[in-house]
Design a protein around this motif. Structure first.
Motif, PDB file in Angstrom:
ATOM      1  N   PHE A 151       3.501  -6.569  -7.767  1.00  0.00           N
ATOM      2  CA  PHE A 151       2.952  -5.750  -8.844  1.00  0.00           C
ATOM      3  C   PHE A 151       2.039  -4.639  -8.317  1.00  0.00           C
ATOM      4  N   VAL A 152       1.736  -4.646  -7.024  1.00  0.00           N
ATOM      5  CA  VAL A 152       1.055  -3.531  -6.364  1.00  0.00           C
ATOM      6  C   VAL A 152       2.057  -2.725  -5.543  1.00  0.00           C
ATOM      7  N   MET A 153       2.821  -3.408  -4.718  1.00  0.00           N
ATOM      8  CA  MET A 153       3.754  -2.713  -3.822  1.00  0.00           C
ATOM      9  C   MET A 153       4.924  -2.070  -4.579  1.00  0.00           C
ATOM     10  N   GLY A 154       5.353  -2.644  -5.691  1.00  0.00           N
ATOM     11  CA  GLY A 154       6.430  -2.047  -6.481  1.00  0.00           C
ATOM     12  C   GLY A 154       6.040  -0.672  -7.012  1.00  0.00           C
ATOM     13  N   PRO A 155       4.895  -0.579  -7.731  1.00  0.00           N
ATOM     14  CA  PRO A 155       4.469   0.743  -8.188  1.00  0.00           C
ATOM     15  C   PRO A 155       4.183   1.710  -7.032  1.00  0.00           C
ATOM     16  N   LEU A 156       3.650   1.195  -5.922  1.00  0.00           N
ATOM     17  CA  LEU A 156       3.400   2.058  -4.772  1.00  0.00           C
ATOM     18  C   LEU A 156       4.708   2.574  -4.196  1.00  0.00           C
ATOM     19  N   ALA A 157       5.724   1.701  -4.120  1.00  0.00           N
ATOM     20  CA  ALA A 157       7.039   2.114  -3.622  1.00  0.00           C
ATOM     21  C   ALA A 157       7.687   3.133  -4.555  1.00  0.00           C
ATOM     22  N   GLU A 158       7.441   3.000  -5.855  1.00  0.00           N
ATOM     23  CA  GLU A 158       7.954   3.981  -6.819  1.00  0.00           C
ATOM     24  C   GLU A 158       7.331   5.348  -6.562  1.00  0.00           C
ATOM     25  N   LEU A 159       6.044   5.365  -6.297  1.00  0.00           N
ATOM     26  CA  LEU A 159       5.297   6.604  -6.124  1.00  0.00           C
ATOM     27  C   LEU A 159       5.448   7.186  -4.717  1.00  0.00           C
ATOM     28  N   LEU A 160       5.303   6.342  -3.701  1.00  0.00           N
ATOM     29  CA  LEU A 160       5.321   6.767  -2.300  1.00  0.00           C
ATOM     30  C   LEU A 160       6.160   5.796  -1.473  1.00  0.00           C
ATOM     31  N   PRO A 161       7.475   5.850  -1.592  1.00  0.00           N
ATOM     32  CA  PRO A 161       8.321   4.849  -0.928  1.00  0.00           C
ATOM     33  C   PRO A 161       8.137   4.783   0.586  1.00  0.00           C
ATOM     34  N   GLY A 162       7.801   5.883   1.212  1.00  0.00           N
ATOM     35  CA  GLY A 162       7.655   5.894   2.661  1.00  0.00           C
ATOM     36  C   GLY A 162       6.255   5.584   3.158  1.00  0.00           C
ATOM     37  N   TRP A 163       5.312   5.295   2.234  1.00  0.00           N
ATOM     38  CA  TRP A 163       3.958   4.947   2.662  1.00  0.00           C
ATOM     39  C   TRP A 163       4.014   3.769   3.623  1.00  0.00           C
ATOM     40  N   ARG A 164       3.281   3.859   4.712  1.00  0.00           N
ATOM     41  CA  ARG A 164       3.244   2.780   5.699  1.00  0.00           C
ATOM     42  C   ARG A 164       1.883   2.099   5.700  1.00  0.00           C
ATOM     43  N   VAL A 187     -12.857  -4.072   2.637  1.00  0.00           N
ATOM     44  CA  VAL A 187     -11.793  -4.313   3.608  1.00  0.00           C
ATOM     45  C   VAL A 187     -10.639  -3.395   3.235  1.00  0.00           C
ATOM     46  N   LEU A 188     -10.230  -2.575   4.197  1.00  0.00           N
ATOM     47  CA  LEU A 188      -9.096  -1.662   4.011  1.00  0.00           C
ATOM     48  C   LEU A 188      -8.167  -1.730   5.199  1.00  0.00           C
ATOM     49  N   PRO A 189      -6.882  -1.713   4.960  1.00  0.00           N
ATOM     50  CA  PRO A 189      -6.277  -1.735   3.626  1.00  0.00           C
ATOM     51  C   PRO A 189      -6.610  -3.037   2.903  1.00  0.00           C
ATOM     52  N   HIS A 190      -6.436  -3.021   1.586  1.00  0.00           N
ATOM     53  CA  HIS A 190      -6.711  -4.211   0.771  1.00  0.00           C
ATOM     54  C   HIS A 190      -6.017  -5.411   1.409  1.00  0.00           C
ATOM     55  N   PRO A 191      -6.738  -6.501   1.620  1.00  0.00           N
ATOM     56  CA  PRO A 191      -6.187  -7.610   2.409  1.00  0.00           C
ATOM     57  C   PRO A 191      -5.011  -8.371   1.800  1.00  0.00           C
ATOM     58  N   ARG A 192      -4.787  -8.249   0.485  1.00  0.00           N
ATOM     59  CA  ARG A 192      -3.691  -8.998  -0.135  1.00  0.00           C
ATOM     60  C   ARG A 192      -2.684  -8.121  -0.869  1.00  0.00           C
ATOM     61  N   ALA A 193      -2.902  -6.825  -0.897  1.00  0.00           N
ATOM     62  CA  ALA A 193      -2.012  -5.931  -1.654  1.00  0.00           C
ATOM     63  C   ALA A 193      -0.568  -6.055  -1.192  1.00  0.00           C
ATOM     64  N   HIS A 194      -0.345  -6.184   0.095  1.00  0.00           N
ATOM     65  CA  HIS A 194       1.025  -6.237   0.623  1.00  0.00           C
ATOM     66  C   HIS A 194       1.777  -7.490   0.184  1.00  0.00           C
ATOM     67  N   GLU A 195       1.078  -8.483  -0.323  1.00  0.00           N
ATOM     68  CA  GLU A 195       1.695  -9.734  -0.778  1.00  0.00           C
ATOM     69  C   GLU A 195       2.064  -9.694  -2.258  1.00  0.00           C
ATOM     70  N   ARG A 196       1.736  -8.619  -2.945  1.00  0.00           N
ATOM     71  CA  ARG A 196       1.861  -8.552  -4.399  1.00  0.00           C
ATOM     72  C   ARG A 196       2.855  -7.481  -4.827  1.00  0.00           C
ATOM     73  N   ALA A 207       7.367  -4.264  -0.880  1.00  0.00           N
ATOM     74  CA  ALA A 207       7.698  -4.645  -2.259  1.00  0.00           C
ATOM     75  C   ALA A 207       8.859  -5.625  -2.291  1.00  0.00           C
ATOM     76  N   ALA A 208       9.853  -5.403  -1.436  1.00  0.00           N
ATOM     77  CA  ALA A 208      11.029  -6.288  -1.411  1.00  0.00           C
ATOM     78  C   ALA A 208      10.686  -7.684  -0.924  1.00  0.00           C
ATOM     79  N   GLU A 209       9.654  -7.798  -0.105  1.00  0.00           N
ATOM     80  CA  GLU A 209       9.309  -9.089   0.504  1.00  0.00           C
ATOM     81  C   GLU A 209       8.087  -9.761  -0.104  1.00  0.00           C
ATOM     82  N   ALA A 210       7.376  -9.083  -0.992  1.00  0.00           N
ATOM     83  CA  ALA A 210       6.122  -9.624  -1.530  1.00  0.00           C
ATOM     84  C   ALA A 210       6.362 -10.960  -2.225  1.00  0.00           C
ATOM     85  N   PRO A 211       5.622 -12.003  -1.850  1.00  0.00           N
ATOM     86  CA  PRO A 211       5.842 -13.315  -2.433  1.00  0.00           C
ATOM     87  C   PRO A 211       5.207 -13.525  -3.806  1.00  0.00           C
TER      88      PRO A 211
END
Length: 159
Positions: free
Chosen positions: A121-134, A110-119, A146-150
């Motif tokens: 610890f995934v979205m923070g490093p992704l935002a560090e690397l590619l802040p504008g990734w959609r 399943v892509l995108p990963h079904p729960r990555a946006h909720e984490r 990353a700001a909203e991940a529960p």
């Protein structure tokens, strides 16, 4: 790719294990283009378990997403990953978070990963690397997610 774990296994530290996983990417046909710093967070859902280390690697692959996922699973196995209960402590967890803008929903992938946006610890490093990734489905940026991940609200870069 997301990398994580909270048990060092045969390595001196979780960071050393994650570095060893990254070092195997090229042999698996995954060229590391960029990577985030390592992030720390309390174990989830059991905060009494060892603390996690997580990060993101941007890779180029000459194979499709199913083959990339199989390569990641092989690296996990080679470095001592054994699967037990869901969300149990683990040596190594390699996840395919996205593959370009592809949206896939098949058994086993399943892509995108079904729960990555909720984490965080995934979205923070992704935002560090590619802040504008959609996110290909949600249309939100890595920074917004990353700001909203529960889950993993305490996640922060290792200093």
């Amino acid at each position: 790719m997301a990398l994580g774990g909270n048990l060092a296994g045969d390595f001196a530290s979780c960071e050393a294990l994650l570095e060893a996983a990254l070092a195997r990417f090229p042999r698996a046909g995954l060229g590391v283009v960029a990577r985030s710093s390592w992030w720390r967070s309390a174990a989830w859902p059991d905060p009494s378990a060892p603390e996690y280390r997580n990060g993101i690697a941007l890779v180029e692959a000459d194979q499709g997403p199913a083959a990339v996922l199989q390569a990641l699973l092989a690296i996990e196995t080679d470095l001592g990953r054994t699967r037990s209960a869901k969300n149990a402590p683990r040596t190594l967890d390699l996840d395919l978070i996205a593959y370009g803008r592809q949206v896939i929903d098949t058994p086993g992938l399943v892509l995108p990963h079904p729960r990555a946006h909720e984490r965080r610890f995934v979205m923070g490093p992704l935002a560090e690397l590619l802040p504008g990734w959609r996110h290909p489905v949600l249309g939100r940026t890595a920074v917004e997610l990353a700001a909203e991940a529960p889950v993993g609200r305490d996640a922060e870069p290792v200093r």
